[in-house]
Write a protein that holds these residues in place. Structure first.
Motif, PDB file in Angstrom:
ATOM      1  N   GLU A 187      -1.470  -5.646  -8.479  1.00 58.49           N
ATOM      2  CA  GLU A 187      -2.850  -6.171  -9.430  1.00 58.49           C
ATOM      3  C   GLU A 187      -4.013  -6.461  -9.031  1.00 58.49           C
ATOM      4  N   CYS A 188      -3.751  -7.034  -7.888  1.00 58.53           N
ATOM      5  CA  CYS A 188      -5.005  -7.757  -7.282  1.00 58.53           C
ATOM      6  C   CYS A 188      -4.759  -6.756  -6.209  1.00 58.53           C
ATOM      7  N   GLY A 189      -4.565  -5.712  -5.539  1.00 58.57           N
ATOM      8  CA  GLY A 189      -4.832  -4.675  -4.448  1.00 58.57           C
ATOM      9  C   GLY A 189      -4.403  -5.332  -3.279  1.00 58.57           C
ATOM     10  N   GLY A 190      -3.874  -6.379  -2.861  1.00 55.53           N
ATOM     11  CA  GLY A 190      -3.497  -7.064  -1.907  1.00 55.53           C
ATOM     12  C   GLY A 190      -4.450  -8.490  -1.212  1.00 55.53           C
ATOM     13  N   SER A 191      -4.832  -8.539  -2.160  1.00 53.63           N
ATOM     14  CA  SER A 191      -5.694  -9.711  -2.120  1.00 53.63           C
ATOM     15  C   SER A 191      -5.038 -11.416  -1.769  1.00 53.63           C
ATOM     16  N   CYS A 193      -3.007 -12.606  -4.182  1.00 48.95           N
ATOM     17  CA  CYS A 193      -3.906 -13.660  -5.286  1.00 48.95           C
ATOM     18  C   CYS A 193      -3.324 -13.079  -6.660  1.00 48.95           C
ATOM     19  N   CYS A 194      -2.280 -12.135  -7.086  1.00 50.01           N
ATOM     20  CA  CYS A 194      -1.500 -12.250  -7.995  1.00 50.01           C
ATOM     21  C   CYS A 194      -0.132 -12.334  -8.249  1.00 50.01           C
ATOM     22  N   ALA A 195       0.863 -11.790  -7.102  1.00 47.88           N
ATOM     23  CA  ALA A 195       2.605 -12.268  -6.641  1.00 47.88           C
ATOM     24  C   ALA A 195       2.589 -11.060  -8.182  1.00 47.88           C
ATOM     25  N   THR A 196       2.202  -9.966  -7.669  1.00 46.54           N
ATOM     26  CA  THR A 196       3.411  -9.054  -8.874  1.00 46.54           C
ATOM     27  C   THR A 196       3.693  -7.727  -7.975  1.00 46.54           C
ATOM     28  N   GLU A 254       3.241  -3.806  -8.735  1.00 51.67           N
ATOM     29  CA  GLU A 254       1.961  -3.434  -9.610  1.00 51.67           C
ATOM     30  C   GLU A 254       1.350  -3.769  -8.547  1.00 51.67           C
ATOM     31  N   VAL A 298       2.391   1.307  -3.282  1.00 56.59           N
ATOM     32  CA  VAL A 298       1.782   1.873  -4.379  1.00 56.59           C
ATOM     33  C   VAL A 298       0.935   3.514  -4.386  1.00 56.59           C
ATOM     34  N   SER A 299       0.839   4.386  -3.000  1.00 68.33           N
ATOM     35  CA  SER A 299       0.257   5.735  -2.876  1.00 68.33           C
ATOM     36  C   SER A 299       1.242   6.328  -3.217  1.00 68.33           C
ATOM     37  N   GLN A 343       0.847  -1.390   0.248  1.00 63.45           N
ATOM     38  CA  GLN A 343       0.321  -0.257   0.196  1.00 63.45           C
ATOM     39  C   GLN A 343       0.762   0.872  -0.059  1.00 63.45           C
TER      40      GLN A 343
END
Lengths: 391, 107
Positions: B39-43, B45-48, B37, B29-30, B26
């Motif tokens: 991509e999933c916003g912190g769930s 589930c994307c490993a980016t 990156e 990104v902020s 967070q």
């Protein structure tokens, strides 16, 4: 100021003066009209987005919610269930899995220009380009039937995001649109159950969470939401970007001179006037902020569009500047509920606009700014029609 | 607040004051750090939001969940012993002074 009308056409057209007043003087504001709190400062919105335990989505995320929707879509689930379902659908939306869409999107954009605009001097960017491109991208991504008449799907998606300005609730026409879309989703689900493919709907039907398949209502409501959100937010983002490019020709020229600025121009558009303006959370405990105490159970509107204009975060926030480092904006939300389609939206906008600029590089608004009609929505903001004239 | 230095693959340093309770993802990104990156916003589930954490701080960070360990299999850049997902690390005062190295690619 003690009131502002979230449901007025004036606010739809220009919420930004009100946002500034709220940020400066009422950063934690109780709206009597909406009967909800409104947070407008960047730090407060990002804090809320980061703290899903306190700012829960489980009672709905639309400012005005549909009955029976909360709890059955990704945007209206809290973790851990949210994360489990998101892990199923996320891979379809990942940048690394979207590369195959570039060629098809270029073709979709070329066809839209050729078939809908041709050599007309004045055209409706909203219907002729943004709406058409968005629908066809969704067909490719979700596995919607190509034979379906897109006019009805688009019309109902647009109705779904609106709220009756008088009653300040979803009216009969909006509920009817929601039900229409649920039925349409059911048809798509049945079609894909018979003929599964690589598309998202097929994956949702066969996916298992903790050894259990998703309930039909969850698949149905998720597909309904993906269509609504896909159509209204991608088309909305594209419309607003077209509007910015027409309204600020010096900024457009910078992009035309150096097309590598396009992704930054798109990010700046999401910051400057994202179509996603406001979403809702519900407090799970009392929170005191800026001297006000919000109670557990109160609804809170997170005004992304206001946070993105907060001068405490972005210098000269009311200037549209394609060279600005605008990352960190909340035009796609943030935290756990960050827009599922953020990568596909960015890719589709960049790819479609590259084609558009090749064909139609110079254009202006065909009617004065103050004549534009904006969608009557408590969540989203975009022009209903966007008449452009070639220069 | 914890002062955390995000060091990009090209060596660019970004020292940020991170609020307690915020995830490192967070914060990055902020502040518009390109190397994350998310991509999933912190769930998870994307490993980016893959990063390499300062070895000296490894024992000050909560151990990765099974879910995170599963996602770490999916990183595009090389997975190392100190690989973590930045969305799963919450800032605490104990992390003050930590360096976080970002990989060359996320997706």
């Amino acid at each position: 100021m003690t009131r502002f009308n979230l449901y007025s056409a004036e606010f739809d057209a220009n919420p930004f003066d009100t946002y500034k007043e709220l940020r400066d003087n009422h950063p934690c504001f109780w709206s009597e009209d909406a009967e909800k709190w409104v947070l407008t400062r960047y730090d407060d919105v990002v804090n809320a987005l980061s703290d899903w335990q306190t700012y829960s989505s489980a009672k709905g995320n639309l400012v005005d919610e549909f009955p029976g929707r909360a709890g059955n879509t990704l945007g209206t689930m809290d973790p851990p269930k949210h994360d489990e379902v998101r892990s199923i659908v996320q891979s379809v939306f990942m940048k690394r899995n979207l590369k195959h869409l570039v060629g098809p999107i270029q073709q979709i954009a070329r066809d839209a220009i050729k078939n809908n605009i041709g050599d007309r001097k004045v055209f409706d960017f909203a219907e002729d380009f943004a709406g058409e491109v968005t629908y066809k991208v969704l067909v490719a991504l979700l596995g919607l039937p190509e034979s379906e008449d897109s006019t009805e799907v688009k019309r109902n998606a647009l109705l779904m995001v609106q709220t009756d300005p008088e009653t300040r609730q979803k009216g009969p026409e909006h509920l009817k649109a929601f039900n229409w879309m649920q039925d349409f989703s059911t048809e798509v689900i049945e079609l894909r159950a018979e003929n599964p493919g690589e598309d998202l709907v097929s994956q949702l039907i066969t996916a298992e969470v903790d050894g259990r398949k998703l309930d039909l209502i969850q698949v149905q409501t998720t597909v309904t939401t993906l269509i609504m959100a896909g159509i209204e937010s991608l088309a909305g983002m594209l419309k607003v970007f077209g509007y910015n490019m027409a309204k600020y020709p010096d900024q457009r020229q910078k992009v035309l001179d150096d097309i590598s600025l396009l992704p930054g121009a798109i990010e700046e558009s999401m910051r400057f006037n994202s179509s996603a303006q406001r979403f809702r959370r519900c407090l799970t405990k009392d929170v005191t902020l800026h001297g006000q105490t919000m109670k557990a159970g109160d609804f809170v509107i997170l005004a992304y569009g206001a946070a993105n204009r907060d001068e405490r975060k972005f210098p000269n926030p009311d200037v549209y500047d394609v060279t600005r480092p605008s990352k960190g904006h909340v035009g796609m939300g943030g935290g756990t509920h960050t827009c599922l389609g953020n990568s596909v939206a960015r890719l589709a906008m960049k790819t479609a606009m590259e084609v558009f600029f090749e064909e139609i590089p110079h254009f202006s608004l065909a009617e004065p700014d103050d004549r534009l009609q904006w969608v009557a929505s408590s969540n989203f903001r975009s022009p209903v029609k966007l008449l452009l004239v070639r220069d | 607040m914890a002062k955390i230095n995000f060091i990009e693959a090209d060596g660019t340093e970004n020292e940020l004051d991170v609020q307690e309770g915020w995830s490192l993802m967070q914060a990055a990104v902020s502040n518009g750090i390109d190397g994350i990156e998310a991509e999933c916003g912190g769930s998870c589930c994307c490993a980016t939001c893959h990063c390499y954490v300062d070895e000296a701080y490894m024992d000050k960070i909560e151990a990765p969940s099974d879910n995170e360990l599963g996602m770490l299999e999916e990183t595009v850049a090389e997975r190392k012993d100190n690989s973590r997902l930045a969305c799963q690390i919450k800032a605490t005062e104990a992390l003050d002074g930590m360096k976080v190295y970002l990989p060359e690619v996320q997706s």
